[in-house]
Structure formats: structure tokens, C-alpha cells
Design a protein around this motif. Structure first.
Motif, mmCIF file in Angstrom:
data_model
loop_
_atom_site.group_PDB
_atom_site.id
_atom_site.type_symbol
_atom_site.label_atom_id
_atom_site.label_comp_id
_atom_site.label_asym_id
_atom_site.label_seq_id
_atom_site.Cartn_x
_atom_site.Cartn_y
_atom_site.Cartn_z
ATOM 1 N N ASP A 93 13.136 3.496 15.019
ATOM 2 C CA ASP A 93 11.734 3.831 14.788
ATOM 3 C C ASP A 93 11.585 4.326 13.356
ATOM 4 O O ASP A 93 12.301 5.229 12.930
ATOM 5 N N PHE A 94 10.669 3.724 12.640
ATOM 6 C CA PHE A 94 10.356 4.146 11.282
ATOM 7 C C PHE A 94 8.894 4.546 11.226
ATOM 8 O O PHE A 94 8.023 3.777 11.640
ATOM 9 N N ALA A 95 8.657 5.737 10.721
ATOM 10 C CA ALA A 95 7.282 6.184 10.520
ATOM 11 C C ALA A 95 6.833 5.714 9.146
ATOM 12 O O ALA A 95 7.645 5.510 8.244
ATOM 13 N N VAL A 96 5.542 5.534 9.012
ATOM 14 C CA VAL A 96 4.997 5.088 7.739
ATOM 15 C C VAL A 96 3.809 5.965 7.380
ATOM 16 O O VAL A 96 3.061 6.410 8.253
ATOM 17 N N ASP A 97 3.675 6.254 6.103
ATOM 18 C CA ASP A 97 2.542 7.033 5.609
ATOM 19 C C ASP A 97 1.348 6.085 5.493
ATOM 20 O O ASP A 97 1.174 5.403 4.489
ATOM 21 N N ILE A 98 0.553 6.029 6.536
ATOM 22 C CA ILE A 98 -0.564 5.091 6.622
ATOM 23 C C ILE A 98 -1.627 5.377 5.565
ATOM 24 O O ILE A 98 -2.366 4.479 5.171
ATOM 25 N N SER A 99 -1.682 6.598 5.052
ATOM 26 C CA SER A 99 -2.677 6.893 4.014
ATOM 27 C C SER A 99 -2.424 6.069 2.746
ATOM 28 O O SER A 99 -3.315 5.909 1.920
ATOM 29 N N LYS A 100 -1.217 5.524 2.604
ATOM 30 C CA LYS A 100 -0.885 4.719 1.435
ATOM 31 C C LYS A 100 -0.977 3.214 1.708
ATOM 32 O O LYS A 100 -0.705 2.404 0.831
ATOM 33 N N ALA A 101 -1.361 2.840 2.927
ATOM 34 C CA ALA A 101 -1.477 1.425 3.280
ATOM 35 C C ALA A 101 -2.638 0.782 2.531
ATOM 36 O O ALA A 101 -3.656 1.427 2.250
ATOM 37 N N LEU A 102 -2.461 -0.481 2.193
ATOM 38 C CA LEU A 102 -3.516 -1.277 1.573
ATOM 39 C C LEU A 102 -3.885 -2.395 2.540
ATOM 40 O O LEU A 102 -3.035 -2.868 3.303
ATOM 41 N N TYR A 103 -5.134 -2.833 2.488
ATOM 42 C CA TYR A 103 -5.622 -3.835 3.429
ATOM 43 C C TYR A 103 -6.169 -5.033 2.672
ATOM 44 O O TYR A 103 -6.855 -4.884 1.656
ATOM 45 N N PHE A 104 -5.857 -6.238 3.173
ATOM 46 C CA PHE A 104 -6.227 -7.476 2.514
ATOM 47 C C PHE A 104 -6.742 -8.494 3.526
ATOM 48 O O PHE A 104 -6.346 -8.463 4.695
ATOM 49 N N THR A 105 -7.569 -9.414 3.050
ATOM 50 C CA THR A 105 -7.931 -10.570 3.867
ATOM 51 C C THR A 105 -6.723 -11.499 3.889
ATOM 52 O O THR A 105 -5.832 -11.388 3.039
ATOM 53 N N PRO A 106 -6.671 -12.452 4.829
ATOM 54 C CA PRO A 106 -5.562 -13.414 4.822
ATOM 55 C C PRO A 106 -5.470 -14.218 3.517
ATOM 56 O O PRO A 106 -4.398 -14.689 3.148
ATOM 57 N N ALA A 107 -6.582 -14.339 2.780
ATOM 58 C CA ALA A 107 -6.577 -15.050 1.497
ATOM 59 C C ALA A 107 -6.088 -14.166 0.349
ATOM 60 O O ALA A 107 -5.968 -14.634 -0.780
ATOM 61 N N GLY A 108 -5.834 -12.869 0.612
ATOM 62 C CA GLY A 108 -5.307 -11.975 -0.404
ATOM 63 C C GLY A 108 -6.329 -11.092 -1.088
ATOM 64 O O GLY A 108 -5.987 -10.324 -1.980
ATOM 65 N N GLU A 109 -7.586 -11.162 -0.671
ATOM 66 C CA GLU A 109 -8.622 -10.305 -1.268
ATOM 67 C C GLU A 109 -8.499 -8.890 -0.710
ATOM 68 O O GLU A 109 -8.391 -8.686 0.494
ATOM 69 N N ARG A 110 -8.506 -7.901 -1.579
ATOM 70 C CA ARG A 110 -8.365 -6.499 -1.175
ATOM 71 C C ARG A 110 -9.603 -6.047 -0.399
ATOM 72 O O ARG A 110 -10.745 -6.312 -0.789
ATOM 73 N N LEU A 111 -9.380 -5.380 0.722
ATOM 74 C CA LEU A 111 -10.453 -4.788 1.521
ATOM 75 C C LEU A 111 -10.515 -3.302 1.216
ATOM 76 O O LEU A 111 -9.495 -2.617 1.238
ATOM 77 N N ARG A 112 -11.691 -2.829 0.942
ATOM 78 C CA ARG A 112 -11.909 -1.397 0.679
ATOM 79 C C ARG A 112 -12.933 -0.881 1.677
ATOM 80 O O ARG A 112 -13.756 -1.645 2.167
ATOM 81 N N PRO A 113 -12.888 0.414 1.981
ATOM 82 C CA PRO A 113 -13.890 0.957 2.912
ATOM 83 C C PRO A 113 -15.311 0.649 2.444
ATOM 84 O O PRO A 113 -15.602 0.733 1.254
ATOM 85 N N ILE A 114 -16.142 0.266 3.404
ATOM 86 C CA ILE A 114 -17.553 0.010 3.069
ATOM 87 C C ILE A 114 -18.335 1.295 3.235
ATOM 88 O O ILE A 114 -18.013 2.152 4.047
ATOM 89 N N ALA A 115 -19.383 1.436 2.438
ATOM 90 C CA ALA A 115 -20.195 2.662 2.472
ATOM 91 C C ALA A 115 -21.240 2.587 3.559
ATOM 92 O O ALA A 115 -21.665 1.591 3.988
#
Length: 115
Positions: A93-115
Motif C-alpha cells: 500500500d502506497f499513500a499519495v499526497d492527493i493535494s499535489k495531483a494534477l488532472y488532465f483530459t484524455p487528450a492531455g489538456e490540463r483541468l483546473r477547478p471551475i469557479a
């Protein structure tokens, strides 16, 4: 960077193995995404979001080791400085610091929180 296939829906990210965590809104509708995690953001143990990984290879480089592991269909690389012995074929089991995770679309475009 490790890229894990996941699904975003209703303010949560869910990996194929069922592991999930809450995130700020990323889209207005459910969406297949990629979660980007750097090797140094993993730590052995139960703290944080924990991923059970099948260890394939352990590469020792001085005081640091790199663990090449499998999660579902993909390979994950982990930078580890722990003292616990690991061997190929074991599940850890490996824990991960999820606060540092980045999110992308399958095409590679970065997803950022929407306002």
C-alpha cells in the motif's frame, strides 16, 4: 509523471480499482480523465489516499529506491526512501499526497477547478 485513468463525477475522482477522493469541481458533467502523480508524491503506509500496488521491480540508487509497480493496466513509478523491504510480486500500500495531483483530459489538456 505517472498518469492513471480515472473518472470524474459529482466532485469525486474514482480510479478503475474503486479508490476515490473528493476534489473541487472540474467539470459540469461526468468525464473520463487522467490523474497525474509524480514519483516523489508517493509514500509507503496508510496515510492519505492509499493505492494497493503490485511491485514489479525495485531499483536501489543509494539512499533512494525506485519502485516500478502495477496498478490495473498501467505501470506506476514511485520514489521511495523507506526502510521496509520490498520484493517483486508483493502487494504494497502506497499513500499519495492527493493535494499535489494534477488532472488532465484524455487528450492531455490540463483541468483546473471551475469557479
Amino acid at each position: 509523471m505517472n498518469f492513471l485513468k480515472a473518472r470524474y463525477a459529482d466532485g469525486r475522482i474514482e480510479l478503475a480499482n474503486g479508490v476515490s477522493w473528493p476534489v473541487p469541481p472540474l467539470a459540469e458533467q461526468p468525464l473520463d480523465i487522467l490523474v497525474g502523480l509524480r514519483p516523489e508524491h508517493f509514500v509507503p503506509g496508510p496515510e492519505g489516499v492509499t493505492l494497493p500496488l503490485a511491485v514489479d521491480i525495485v531499483e536501489y540508487l543509494g539512499g533512494t529506491r525506485y519502485v516500478y509497480a502495477t496498478l490495473g493496466e498501467g505501470q506506476v513509478i514511485i520514489e521511495d526512501r523507506g526502510a521496509e523491504d520490498m520484493a517483486s510480486g508483493q502487494i504494497h500500500d502506497f499513500a499519495v499526497d492527493i493535494s499535489k495531483a494534477l488532472y488532465f483530459t484524455p487528450a492531455g489538456e490540463r483541468l483546473r477547478p471551475i469557479a
